[in-house]
Design an enzyme around this catalytic site. Structure first.
Site, PDB file in Angstrom:
ATOM      1  N   ARG A   1      43.828  37.213  41.748  1.00 11.60           N
ATOM      2  CA  ARG A   1      44.838  36.158  41.554  1.00 11.60           C
ATOM      3  C   ARG A   1      45.776  36.045  42.752  1.00 11.60           C
ATOM      4  O   ARG A   1      46.270  34.959  43.062  1.00 11.60           O
ATOM      5  CB  ARG A   1      45.640  36.422  40.285  1.00 11.60           C
ATOM      6  CG  ARG A   1      44.852  36.036  39.048  1.00 11.60           C
ATOM      7  CD  ARG A   1      45.643  36.233  37.795  1.00 11.60           C
ATOM      8  NE  ARG A   1      45.037  35.494  36.696  1.00 11.60           N
ATOM      9  CZ  ARG A   1      45.492  35.506  35.457  1.00 11.60           C
ATOM     10  NH1 ARG A   1      46.563  36.202  35.146  1.00 11.60           N
ATOM     11  NH2 ARG A   1      44.890  34.798  34.526  1.00 11.60           N
TER      12      ARG A   1
ATOM     13  N   LYS B   1      34.754  36.475  19.581  1.00 15.21           N
ATOM     14  CA  LYS B   1      35.069  35.776  18.321  1.00 15.21           C
ATOM     15  C   LYS B   1      34.817  34.274  18.347  1.00 15.21           C
ATOM     16  O   LYS B   1      35.225  33.580  19.282  1.00 15.21           O
ATOM     17  CB  LYS B   1      36.557  35.966  18.010  1.00 15.21           C
ATOM     18  CG  LYS B   1      36.945  37.370  17.687  1.00 15.21           C
ATOM     19  CD  LYS B   1      38.402  37.377  17.277  1.00 15.21           C
ATOM     20  CE  LYS B   1      38.980  38.766  17.257  1.00 15.21           C
ATOM     21  NZ  LYS B   1      40.444  38.701  17.330  1.00 15.21           N
TER      22      LYS B   1
ATOM     23  N   GLY C   1      38.628  36.005  31.025  1.00 13.55           N
ATOM     24  CA  GLY C   1      38.956  37.276  31.670  1.00 13.55           C
ATOM     25  C   GLY C   1      37.782  38.231  31.719  1.00 13.55           C
ATOM     26  O   GLY C   1      37.438  38.760  32.785  1.00 13.55           O
TER      27      GLY C   1
ATOM     28  N   GLY D   1      43.179  32.110  29.239  1.00  9.69           N
ATOM     29  CA  GLY D   1      43.662  31.220  28.173  1.00  9.69           C
ATOM     30  C   GLY D   1      43.821  29.787  28.646  1.00  9.69           C
ATOM     31  O   GLY D   1      43.477  28.843  27.938  1.00  9.69           O
TER      32      GLY D   1
END
Ligand code: ADP
Ligand code: MG
Length: 401
Positions: free
Chosen positions: A36, A197, A353, A376
């Protein structure tokens, strides 16, 4: 959607507040993954070369409005100094007289990093007074923190409402690459959706289902899809309350003529732990006391075959419990396969991620067309949502002839 970027800005001599996403993993006071930080370098260099006064600001972790020494930005400043080949001072606090003094002493072409913004609760609360103080440091605002663009905080939205706002080069690239998936992907367009999920990925699946030609489903979430198609999954991780969602996706896909590829064989293990007994089985005969931990060989051939004609691939979520190397074979093979496809000219975009970590582990990151720096944020973008940190940046004015 074309946003105003630093290409539209003459920054020379101006004080520029640059929101970056330096929320990087630390261990023993050192940055363990600097991607990053590296991703923000082009914007920082461009501004410094124009002789701007660059004021960098970021959050790190979740200090919840209190000073936490373990979440100070010093290790980040050290890494950034190495990358830029010059010393980057960091203030002791984002606010205060000492900081204001340090800011006053900055000359054109110099830079400084403010201490972790989230040491002040006002940052996440998007407090107008806090935003006003930060805005008072600068003449213009640049947002290069794509990974924080889904948060309406003082440094991502508040300051941008006060100062003339521009997107940085990383922000621009993220918007361009992710918009291309939603707006005009070269076809066939395949999505590989794995990870743990269904709950985390259902909105992305809903938004992509009528835009893609093919969806590959793997990871823990495939278990719930297998359940929805009448299979039993033993003691695998599964979300019974998401079976209806899975069924709805399968129906929507059928209606839209979108092909869905589910695992036909899987690696199962006695326990989801290192060194556990494991074997490969067809999905029609899964025993009750085993857990699915990866896709099997036949599934991998089917996935490769389905993906082969694709011109655009978006991948989010590992196909197995890749943290345990023996259960990471599916993820590794598909990573290599899509890297080859990218080499051969397909557009391959990776988000998430853990997915990014899996690809970096194999040293394949540079082969991909784009690796999103936002976990996200990239998911919310692909859900079709408006990210507050992007919305607040004005659109680019059409060039006047
Ligand atoms: P990303 O961070 O790329 O968005 P996720 O966070 O959704 O990905 O999912 C990553 C996690 O999914 C990993 O920790 C991995 O161990 C887990 N996972 C993958 N396959 C399975 C499985 N079959 N059962 C349980 N967990 C799984
Ligand atoms: Mg994750």
């Amino acid at each position: 959607m074309e946003k105003r970027t630093i290409r539209d800005l003459d920054a020379s001599g101006k004080r520029v507040f640059v929101r970056v996403d330096f929320n990087v993993p630390l261990a023993d006071g050192k940055v363990v993954d600097d991607s990053r930080i590296r991703a923000a370098i082009p914007t920082i260099r461009t501004l410094l070369e124009q002789d701007a006064i660059v004021i960098l600001a970021s959050h790190l972790g979740r200090p919840d409005g209190k000073v936490q020494d373990g979440l100070r930005l010093r290790p980040v400043a050290e890494r950034l100094s190495q990358l830029l080949g010059r010393n980057v001072p960091v203030t002791g606090d984002a606010l205060g007289l000492g900081t204001e003094d340090a800011l006053r002493r900055l000359r054109p072409g110099e830079l400084l990093l403010l201490e972790n913004l989230r040491f002040h609760a006002e940052e996440e609360a998007n407090d107008p007074g806090f935003a006003k103080t930060l805005a008072s440091y600068a003449d213009v605002y640049v947002n290069d923190a794509f990974g924080s663009a889904h948060r309406a905080h003082a440094s991502t939205v508040g300051v941008a409402e006060i100062l003339p706002a521009y997107a940085g080069l990383l922000m621009e690239r993220e918007i361009v690459m992710l918009s291309r998936l939603l707006e005009n992907p070269e076809r066939p367009f395949a999505a590989i959706v794995g990870g743990k999920k269904v709950a985390d990925k259902i909105k992305v699946l809903r938004n992509l289902i009528d835009k893609v030609d093919l969806v590959i489903i793997g990871g823990g979430m495939a278990n719930t899809f297998l359940l929805a198609t009448g299979r039993s999954v033993g003691k695998s991780f599964v979300e019974p309350d998401r079976v209806e969602d899975a069924r709805a996706i399968l129906e929507a896909a059928e209606k839209a003529g979108v092909r869905i590829v589910l695992p036909v064989d899987v690696v199962v293990a006695k326990e989801v732990t290192r060194g556990a007994e494991h074997k490969t089985l067809g999905v029609e005969k899964l025993p009750a006391s085993w857990s699915i931990v990866d896709v099997g060989k036949q599934s991998l051939s089917a996935i490769r075959e389905a993906l082969a004609p694709s011109r655009t691939i978006f991948w989010n979520g590992p196909l197995g419990v890749f943290e345990i190397p023996v259960f990471g074979e599916g993820t590794r093979q598909i990573a290599r396969f899509v890297a080859e496809m990218a080499d051969a000219g397909a557009t391959v975009v990776i988000g998430g991620g853990d997915s990014v970590a899996a690809i970096e582990q194999q040293g394949l990151a540079s082969k991909m067309t784009h690796i999103s720096t936002g976990g996200g944020a990239s998911l919310e973008f692909l859900e079709g949502r408006t990210l507050p940190g992007i919305a607040v940046i004005p659109d680019r004015e059409p060039a006047t002839a």
